[in-house]
Design a protein around this motif. Structure first.
Motif, PDB file in Angstrom:
ATOM      1  N   ASN A   1       0.767  -1.247   0.113  1.00  0.00           N
ATOM      2  CA  ASN A   1       0.253   0.170  -0.107  1.00  0.00           C
ATOM      3  C   ASN A   1       1.098   1.321   0.040  1.00  0.00           C
ATOM      4  O   ASN A   1       0.189   2.427   0.318  1.00  0.00           O
ATOM      5  N   THR A   2       2.147   1.286  -0.247  1.00  0.00           N
ATOM      6  CA  THR A   2       3.750   1.755  -0.459  1.00  0.00           C
ATOM      7  C   THR A   2       3.646   2.081  -1.881  1.00  0.00           C
ATOM      8  O   THR A   2       3.073   1.886  -2.727  1.00  0.00           O
ATOM      9  N   LYS A   3       4.013   3.497  -2.024  1.00  0.00           N
ATOM     10  CA  LYS A   3       4.620   3.959  -3.352  1.00  0.00           C
ATOM     11  C   LYS A   3       6.189   3.221  -3.374  1.00  0.00           C
ATOM     12  O   LYS A   3       6.992   3.430  -4.829  1.00  0.00           O
ATOM     13  N   ILE A   4       6.590   3.239  -2.625  1.00  0.00           N
ATOM     14  CA  ILE A   4       7.928   2.628  -2.467  1.00  0.00           C
ATOM     15  C   ILE A   4       8.073   1.237  -3.136  1.00  0.00           C
ATOM     16  O   ILE A   4       7.741   0.374  -3.014  1.00  0.00           O
ATOM     17  N   PRO A   5       8.919   1.131  -4.945  1.00  0.00           N
ATOM     18  CA  PRO A   5       9.316  -0.388  -5.152  1.00  0.00           C
ATOM     19  C   PRO A   5       9.773  -1.315  -4.139  1.00  0.00           C
ATOM     20  O   PRO A   5      10.658  -1.212  -3.380  1.00  0.00           O
ATOM     21  N   THR A   6       9.268  -2.666  -5.032  1.00  0.00           N
ATOM     22  CA  THR A   6       9.817  -3.988  -4.264  1.00  0.00           C
ATOM     23  C   THR A   6      11.286  -3.780  -4.676  1.00  0.00           C
ATOM     24  O   THR A   6      11.599  -3.472  -4.983  1.00  0.00           O
ATOM     25  N   MET A   7      12.232  -4.311  -4.042  1.00  0.00           N
ATOM     26  CA  MET A   7      13.414  -4.171  -3.543  1.00  0.00           C
ATOM     27  C   MET A   7      13.316  -6.266  -3.654  1.00  0.00           C
ATOM     28  O   MET A   7      13.220  -6.885  -2.774  1.00  0.00           O
ATOM     29  N   THR A   8      14.172  -6.529  -4.563  1.00  0.00           N
ATOM     30  CA  THR A   8      14.370  -7.846  -4.905  1.00  0.00           C
ATOM     31  C   THR A   8      16.175  -8.026  -4.409  1.00  0.00           C
ATOM     32  O   THR A   8      17.132  -7.236  -4.613  1.00  0.00           O
ATOM     33  N   VAL A   9      16.848  -9.223  -3.582  1.00  0.00           N
ATOM     34  CA  VAL A   9      17.924  -9.106  -2.832  1.00  0.00           C
ATOM     35  C   VAL A   9      18.209 -10.965  -3.528  1.00  0.00           C
ATOM     36  O   VAL A   9      17.782 -11.388  -3.575  1.00  0.00           O
ATOM     37  N   TYR A  10      19.322 -10.912  -3.871  1.00  0.00           N
ATOM     38  CA  TYR A  10      19.824 -11.787  -5.084  1.00  0.00           C
ATOM     39  C   TYR A  10      21.259 -12.448  -4.241  1.00  0.00           C
ATOM     40  O   TYR A  10      22.119 -11.988  -3.849  1.00  0.00           O
ATOM     41  N   CYS A  11      20.764 -13.551  -3.248  1.00  0.00           N
ATOM     42  CA  CYS A  11      22.218 -14.064  -2.567  1.00  0.00           C
ATOM     43  C   CYS A  11      22.493 -15.561  -2.949  1.00  0.00           C
ATOM     44  O   CYS A  11      21.861 -16.283  -2.828  1.00  0.00           O
ATOM     45  N   ASP A  12      23.225 -14.856  -3.591  1.00  0.00           N
ATOM     46  CA  ASP A  12      24.656 -16.500  -4.083  1.00  0.00           C
ATOM     47  C   ASP A  12      26.182 -17.026  -2.972  1.00  0.00           C
ATOM     48  O   ASP A  12      26.494 -15.834  -2.848  1.00  0.00           O
ATOM     49  N   SER A  13      25.854 -18.459  -2.460  1.00  0.00           N
ATOM     50  CA  SER A  13      26.781 -18.804  -2.240  1.00  0.00           C
ATOM     51  C   SER A  13      28.141 -18.052  -2.568  1.00  0.00           C
ATOM     52  O   SER A  13      29.347 -18.000  -2.091  1.00  0.00           O
ATOM     53  N   LEU A  14      28.987 -17.988  -4.040  1.00  0.00           N
ATOM     54  CA  LEU A  14      29.729 -18.298  -4.571  1.00  0.00           C
ATOM     55  C   LEU A  14      30.604 -16.522  -3.985  1.00  0.00           C
ATOM     56  O   LEU A  14      31.175 -16.063  -3.697  1.00  0.00           O
ATOM     57  N   ASN A  15      29.205 -15.435  -3.469  1.00  0.00           N
ATOM     58  CA  ASN A  15      29.919 -14.132  -3.323  1.00  0.00           C
ATOM     59  C   ASN A  15      29.392 -13.365  -2.029  1.00  0.00           C
ATOM     60  O   ASN A  15      29.813 -12.708  -1.628  1.00  0.00           O
ATOM     61  N   CYS A  16      29.370 -14.935  -0.720  1.00  0.00           N
ATOM     62  CA  CYS A  16      28.682 -14.980   0.241  1.00  0.00           C
ATOM     63  C   CYS A  16      30.258 -14.179   1.071  1.00  0.00           C
ATOM     64  O   CYS A  16      31.484 -14.957   0.132  1.00  0.00           O
ATOM     65  N   GLN A  17      30.544 -13.825   2.917  1.00  0.00           N
ATOM     66  CA  GLN A  17      31.748 -13.766   2.945  1.00  0.00           C
ATOM     67  C   GLN A  17      32.239 -14.635   3.759  1.00  0.00           C
ATOM     68  O   GLN A  17      33.938 -14.709   4.247  1.00  0.00           O
ATOM     69  N   SER A  18      31.523 -15.313   4.526  1.00  0.00           N
ATOM     70  CA  SER A  18      31.702 -16.873   4.870  1.00  0.00           C
ATOM     71  C   SER A  18      30.797 -17.628   5.344  1.00  0.00           C
ATOM     72  O   SER A  18      29.248 -17.150   4.458  1.00  0.00           O
ATOM     73  N   ARG A  19      31.190 -19.070   5.435  1.00  0.00           N
ATOM     74  CA  ARG A  19      30.064 -20.381   4.486  1.00  0.00           C
ATOM     75  C   ARG A  19      29.117 -20.446   6.175  1.00  0.00           C
ATOM     76  O   ARG A  19      30.113 -20.938   7.678  1.00  0.00           O
ATOM     77  N   ASN A  20      28.611 -21.162   6.268  1.00  0.00           N
ATOM     78  CA  ASN A  20      27.634 -21.700   7.568  1.00  0.00           C
ATOM     79  C   ASN A  20      27.309 -21.719   8.489  1.00  0.00           C
ATOM     80  O   ASN A  20      28.507 -21.412   9.727  1.00  0.00           O
ATOM     81  N   PRO A  21      27.182 -20.352   9.232  1.00  0.00           N
ATOM     82  CA  PRO A  21      26.014 -19.935   7.781  1.00  0.00           C
ATOM     83  C   PRO A  21      26.393 -19.106   7.096  1.00  0.00           C
ATOM     84  O   PRO A  21      27.565 -18.364   7.569  1.00  0.00           O
TER      85      PRO A  21
ATOM     86  N   LEU B   1      24.664 -22.617  -2.643  1.00  0.00           N
ATOM     87  CA  LEU B   1      23.044 -21.944  -2.004  1.00  0.00           C
ATOM     88  C   LEU B   1      23.042 -20.560  -1.918  1.00  0.00           C
ATOM     89  O   LEU B   1      23.493 -19.877  -2.342  1.00  0.00           O
ATOM     90  N   GLN B   2      21.442 -21.067  -3.791  1.00  0.00           N
ATOM     91  CA  GLN B   2      21.387 -19.371  -3.855  1.00  0.00           C
ATOM     92  C   GLN B   2      19.594 -19.045  -3.336  1.00  0.00           C
ATOM     93  O   GLN B   2      19.343 -20.860  -3.350  1.00  0.00           O
ATOM     94  N   ILE B   3      19.810 -17.947  -3.205  1.00  0.00           N
ATOM     95  CA  ILE B   3      18.256 -17.775  -2.491  1.00  0.00           C
ATOM     96  C   ILE B   3      18.002 -16.173  -3.154  1.00  0.00           C
ATOM     97  O   ILE B   3      18.601 -15.482  -2.981  1.00  0.00           O
ATOM     98  N   VAL B   4      16.559 -15.991  -3.433  1.00  0.00           N
ATOM     99  CA  VAL B   4      16.466 -14.422  -3.699  1.00  0.00           C
ATOM    100  C   VAL B   4      14.830 -14.193  -2.897  1.00  0.00           C
ATOM    101  O   VAL B   4      14.574 -14.885  -2.075  1.00  0.00           O
ATOM    102  N   LEU B   5      15.287 -12.987  -2.424  1.00  0.00           N
ATOM    103  CA  LEU B   5      14.678 -12.272  -1.423  1.00  0.00           C
ATOM    104  C   LEU B   5      13.755 -10.828  -2.021  1.00  0.00           C
ATOM    105  O   LEU B   5      14.206 -10.653  -2.632  1.00  0.00           O
ATOM    106  N   LYS B   6      12.769 -11.228  -1.402  1.00  0.00           N
ATOM    107  CA  LYS B   6      11.901  -9.753  -1.427  1.00  0.00           C
ATOM    108  C   LYS B   6      10.915  -8.892  -0.490  1.00  0.00           C
ATOM    109  O   LYS B   6      11.108  -9.764   0.142  1.00  0.00           O
ATOM    110  N   ILE B   7      11.910  -7.755  -0.368  1.00  0.00           N
ATOM    111  CA  ILE B   7      11.231  -7.207   0.730  1.00  0.00           C
ATOM    112  C   ILE B   7      10.509  -6.256   0.368  1.00  0.00           C
ATOM    113  O   ILE B   7      10.439  -4.970  -1.036  1.00  0.00           O
TER     114      ILE B   7
END
Length: 294
Positions: free
Chosen positions: A6-26, A248-254
């Motif tokens: 109910n706002t005009k702020i556009p939805t944000m999508t975040v693509y999390c790819d483990s190839l680019n993560c800073q550390s693993r597990n988590p 691990l690849q995760i697509v988030l929507k905010i």
């Protein structure tokens, strides 16, 4: 609760790819540009897609022991950790077990059967160092309290035959759970304990193939924060133990929404009426009684 955009702020999508993560597990991601939320709105987080390879071992250090007693002698067999089929499991057991105690596979009923020429039983005696931790995969019976009972002895014919009450299960579990360690969710598990689970992921691919899960109705979770600087994800199995995907690849929507004013859940009840208007005076009760002819 269903949250409406109910706002005009556009939805944000975040693509999390483990190839680019800073550390693993988590799998941890430090965002170079923090996600900020205006004061007048709230962030709603949902998982759009999760992808990883189904290469997890089904035999682990938590379920790889089988102990039995035969002719008064206790024996424990420890299976190697890895990906194992029911037939490999049977062959390994038979190569190490007592000559008079063997495992066979009932391919029609999908159950495991232990045959013996003398009295034998499956045992679990931790104090003596003879554990049985593979009850779930071999199909040991459970009582009404959902517990294994030992010793588990002959229950079928011919004599001294131990037939499992349930079918064997070498899938390594049917579900995995995606957790986020830096959010406060109000999700609970089956015992009523709050945890950090974001999504239950069915294993919809055979071992060695890619699990690609896209929820048909994503769970939209309210984030009680105004800024997100980092993200951290992990996968656990149905027993709560960490599993370690290769990638691990995760697509988030905010989404950014304005939360409507909360309506009192007790509105319309007698308790709500007394809480809002107070208890009636004696005169009011007498007057009401007269009107009702009491």
């Amino acid at each position: 609760m269903a949250y409406i955009q109910n706002t005009k702020i556009p939805t944000m999508t975040v693509y999390c790819d483990s190839l680019n993560c800073q550390s693993r597990n988590p799998f941890t991601y430090q965002l170079g540009s923090p996600i900020k939320c205006p004061l007048s709105v709230n962030m709603i987080l949902s998982i759009e897609n999760v992808t990883f390879a189904n290469t997890f071992p089904n035999i682990t250090s938590r379920n790889n022991k089988l102990s039995f007693t035969i002719n008064g002698t206790n024996t424990q067999i420890t299976f190697p950790v890895g990906l194992t089929s029911v037939f490999q499991f049977k062959n390994y057991f038979n190569s190490l077990s007592h000559p008079d105690f063997k495992m066979i596979i009932d391919e029609t009923g999908l159950r495991i059967r232990f045959i013996s020429s003398t009295p034998a039983s499956i045992i679990n005696d931790v104090d003596l160092g003879f554990e049985t931790t593979c009850g779930e995969i071999i199909g040991l019976g459970l009582n009404t309290a959902n517990e294994y009972e030992f010793p588990y002895g002959a229950n079928s014919s011919p004599i001294y035959t131990i037939l499992m009450e349930r079918g064997f299960n070498f899938t390594g579990g049917n579900y995995l759970f995606l957790k986020a360690s830096n959010f406060n969710f109000s999700n609970i598990d089956g015992s009523g304990v709050m945890d950090e689970t974001m999504l239950r992921i069915p294993k919809n691919a055979n071992q060695g193939f890619i699990i690609n899960y896209r929820p048909s109705d994503p769970n939209r979770m309210l984030i009680h924060r105004k800024e997100i600087n980092s993200l951290a994800f992990s996968l656990v199995d149905q027993s709560g133990a960490l599993v370690y995907p290769d990638e691990l690849q995760i697509v988030l929507k905010i989404d950014f929404v304005v939360i409507a004013d909360q309506v009192d859940a007790g509105e319309g009840s007698i308790d709500y009426y007394f809480k809002k208007f107070g208890l009636p005076e004696d005169e009011d009760i007498e007057e009401e009684s007269k009107q009702l002819g009491v």
